[in-house]
Design a protein around this motif. Structure first.
Motif, short mmCIF file in Angstrom:
data_model
loop_
_atom_site.label_atom_id
_atom_site.label_comp_id
_atom_site.label_asym_id
_atom_site.label_seq_id
_atom_site.Cartn_x
_atom_site.Cartn_y
_atom_site.Cartn_z
N THR A 291 0.85 -1.19 0.00
CA THR A 291 0.00 0.00 0.00
C THR A 291 0.88 1.23 0.00
O THR A 291 1.86 1.31 0.76
CB THR A 291 -0.92 0.03 1.22
OG1 THR A 291 -1.72 -1.15 1.27
CG2 THR A 291 -1.84 1.24 1.18
N PHE A 293 0.90 5.30 0.59
CA PHE A 293 0.22 6.46 1.16
C PHE A 293 0.94 7.71 0.68
O PHE A 293 2.18 7.76 0.68
CB PHE A 293 0.25 6.40 2.69
CG PHE A 293 -0.47 5.21 3.27
CD1 PHE A 293 -1.79 5.32 3.69
CD2 PHE A 293 0.17 3.98 3.41
CE1 PHE A 293 -2.46 4.23 4.23
CE2 PHE A 293 -0.48 2.89 3.94
CZ PHE A 293 -1.80 3.01 4.35
N LYS A 303 -4.28 6.95 -0.41
CA LYS A 303 -3.60 5.66 -0.50
C LYS A 303 -4.00 4.91 -1.76
O LYS A 303 -5.10 5.08 -2.31
CB LYS A 303 -3.88 4.81 0.74
CG LYS A 303 -5.30 4.27 0.85
CD LYS A 303 -5.41 3.39 2.11
CE LYS A 303 -6.82 2.81 2.27
NZ LYS A 303 -6.94 1.96 3.46
N LYS A 305 -3.77 0.86 -2.94
CA LYS A 305 -3.51 -0.47 -2.38
C LYS A 305 -3.46 -1.51 -3.49
O LYS A 305 -4.28 -1.52 -4.40
CB LYS A 305 -4.61 -0.84 -1.38
CG LYS A 305 -4.36 -2.15 -0.65
CD LYS A 305 -5.43 -2.39 0.42
CE LYS A 305 -5.16 -3.68 1.19
NZ LYS A 305 -6.17 -3.92 2.24
N TYR A 328 5.31 10.73 0.81
CA TYR A 328 4.82 9.36 0.60
C TYR A 328 5.48 8.40 1.59
O TYR A 328 6.57 8.66 2.12
CB TYR A 328 5.09 8.90 -0.84
CG TYR A 328 6.52 8.52 -1.13
CD1 TYR A 328 6.93 7.18 -1.09
CD2 TYR A 328 7.48 9.48 -1.45
CE1 TYR A 328 8.24 6.82 -1.37
CE2 TYR A 328 8.78 9.13 -1.73
CZ TYR A 328 9.17 7.79 -1.69
OH TYR A 328 10.47 7.44 -1.95
#
Length: 626
Positions: A291, A293, A303, A305, A328
């Protein structure tokens, strides 16, 4: 006669009996048992391996003790992890066999590799081949050795028994001064009479358990090790069979998959950034769901995923704003509900608009020297470039995974986690799959184009054909002809012009030299026809900047400048004894360069390994409407 037969038989078995008792007696030169009792934590947090007999060792890097008491094994995770008995084997001469040898071990292989090592003292670097090592390749166990009266090179025995990953095997290698033999699970697997005489040792090499290590290789073993015993006698086949019987219960066990804790093989880094996109990549040691972010604050509120479990994670962020700072971080989970493996928060900036100033770093030939590549990478990052241009030979051996995971990516991560890297293939990459796995580039990846600000960059693979009838030549001509950029740059590994002393003709023995790569020079007419400003190259491990060149002559301006920036880590090279017409500046030494662009003005500066400025250049163009 019966009495004579009895005496001969007794003598023949004497060596066997001596070896058979060696487990409890003084016969072994050395014996290492890889269990919890033998591993000792030191006050400085290092870990030592205490030998049952012979020299102790230092456990380098990560390790685990596996199994129950009396059946324990040491698990090494590969990479640059091993047990080093001595950095220079000369310190332990009394523990090394000379004329005859036997080494017996119980080990597993969890990851095949081309040059895997289990125990030995070896040097295998071009014409310098010496010592001995028991190891494995992608399929079978191997035994390499050089005798003083042999072929002058190592003989590599490759067995016939294909190993099963994760399964324990009993492996024995012997040498009696005339015959090399390799046994797997009690049976002869390979032999050779190529070598003879005492073992020919290198002048300086480490004595290592669990790795293939010489002056320019460090391939750690990934797998389990239960015991290694070393003798200065050559065991007979019946002793090997007897020794195997003592370990048959272990070799009959099913393969065991060691579950390492989830960790980074390569921490997150950036790829192919544009004004509206950025790609983030990382690799973990086990497949997991990744994932990403991200956002405009360090809270990273957005996010992306990935559902599929992978080791190599690649996530592209889209819909970003141009020339904007973002934050990030990544998380990876083996399964839902697990504690994630989290990266630190890092930053990036999207590509600038056409009229905004920017800067970038150029580094090449980082191969096999993470200390130097890490230093120049850190210096470059301190100048806050917008991206990194790499002119090839990122690693020493492209097909050697550890050169990517242990050399290049760790040393360059402080820079690469903040700015995207745009590379080309060098000859040392060997067009390996790892290059294509670890970089996210436009198809076909070995050549491509990107735009940044008011500049176009054309990336070429000069390991492939670049003649006028080639695919790359035709693509490059079309791309150059269509470019409306203020600045046009080309990057490929091999230099069309070079004053190097011996790559293109030995200038210390003759005055004949091509003064550069003739294949790459086939591209020069395109650079002159379509007003390319600078061509960046590597391959030669030094720094060189030419005058502007047109029609094979140095001119004052208005023609391409060629630069070799091969000082990122490789062994340094020297220019020839005289100055060719094209040379402006040449310098032997590790280095990096910075390029700064503001509209029609380009400023260029080169810095050495001490971060001292040693060359600079300014190019100013007339505005397009003048």
């Amino acid at each position: 006669m019966p009495f004579i037969r009895l005496v001969v038989c007794s003598l023949a078995l004497l060596t066997v009996a001596k070896l058979a008792l060696a487990h409890d007696g003084p016969d072994p030169l050395a014996r290492w048992r890889f269990d919890s009792e033998s591993l000792v934590a030191n006050s400085d947090e290092s870990v030592s391996l205490r030998a049952r007999r012979g020299p102790d060792g230092a456990v380098i890097g990560k390790h685990q003790i596996r199994g129950k008491k009396y059946d324990e094994t040491l698990y090494l995770p590969g990479g640059q992890n091993a047990v080093v008995l001595a950095k220079n084997h000369n310190e332990l001469k009394k523990y090394l066999p000379t004329e005859h040898m036997t080494v017996s071990m119980v080990v597993s292989i969890d990851q095949p590799q081309q040059w895997g090592g289990l125990v030995g003292v070896v040097q295998d670097d071009g014409e310098d081949e010496s010592g001995w090592i028991v190891g494995y390749n992608d399929e079978v166990f191997t035994f390499a050795l050089r005798g003083t009266e042999g072929t002058g090179r190592l003989t590599y025995l490759a067995g016939k028994t294909k190993y099963e990953q994760g399964k324990l095997y009993h492996v024995v290698a012997t040498y009696d001064g005339k015959l090399m033999q390799l046994f797997v699970n009690g049976k002869l697997d390979a032999e050779s009479k190529e070598q003879a005489g005492p073992i020919f040792y290198p002048t300086k090499s480490p004595f290592v358990l669990g790795g293939y290590v010489d002056s320019n290789e460090f391939n750690g073993h990934k797998g389990r090790m239960r015991e290694i015993v070393l003798y200065d006698l050559a065991a007979k086949p019946n002793w090997v069979a007897h020794d195997f019987e003592h370990n048959a219960n272990l070799t009959s066990l099913p393969a065991e998959e060691v579950q390492e804790p989830l960790s980074f093989v390569m921490k997150p880094y950036l790829q192919f950034g544009t004004q509206t996109t950025m790609t983030v990549m990382w690799r973990t040691n086990r497949p997991g769901a990744g994932t990403l972010f991200y956002g405009e604050t360090d809270e990273c509120p957005h996010k992306i995923k990935l559902v599929d479990a992978k080791e190599i994670h690649e996530i592209k962020i889209e819909g970003l704003e141009p020339e904007t700072q973002y934050f990030y971080r990544t998380e990876t989970k083996l399964k839902p509900g697990d504690e994630p493996l989290s990266s630190e928060v890092a930053t990036f900036q999207t590509a600038v608009k056409r009229d905004t100033p920017f800067a970038f770093a150029v580094i090449s030939d980082t191969q096999g020297n993470p200390k130097v590549s890490g230093t120049v990478g850190d210096f470059a990052w301190a100048q806050r470039p917008s991206f990194l241009l790499h002119a090839g030979d990122l690693v020493s051996t492209g097909k050697n995974e550890s050169h990517w995971t242990e050399h290049f990516f760790p040393s360059m991560n402080p820079l690469m986690r903040h700015v995207p890297t745009f590379p080309v293939l060098g000859n040392h990459e060997q067009d390996a799959k790892f290059y294509y796995d670890y970089f996210s580039l436009p198809e076909p990846e070995y050549y491509y184009q990107f735009r940044f600000g008011n500049s176009d960059f054309f990336m070429i693979d000069t390991n492939r054909n670049v003649d006028p009838e080639s695919e790359q030549y035709k693509w490059l001509e079309k791309a150059l002809s269509e470019s409306d950029a203020t600045w046009k740059f080309v990057c490929h590994h091999h230099p069309p012009y070079s004053s190097d002393e011996n790559d293109y003709g030995n200038l210390w023995k003759t005055n004949k030299s091509t003064r550069g790569d003739l294949d790459a020079r086939q591209l020069v007419p395109l650079y002159e026809k379509y007003d390319v400003d600078i061509v960046w190259n590597g391959h030669i491990h030094s720094y060189e900047r030419t005058w502007p060149i047109r029609d094979n002559k140095a001119v004052v301006d208005g023609a391409p400048v060629y630069m070799i920036t091969g000082g990122g880590g490789g062994n340094l090279e020297t220019p020839g004894p005289v100055r060719p017409f094209f040379m402006n500046t040449v310098r032997r030494g590790h280095h990096y360069v910075m390029v700064r662009i503001n509209g029609t003005r380009l400023e260029f500066q080169a810095y050495d390994i001490e971060n001292r400025l040693f060359d600079e250049m300014v190019i100013s163009k007339k505005p397009a409407d003048d």
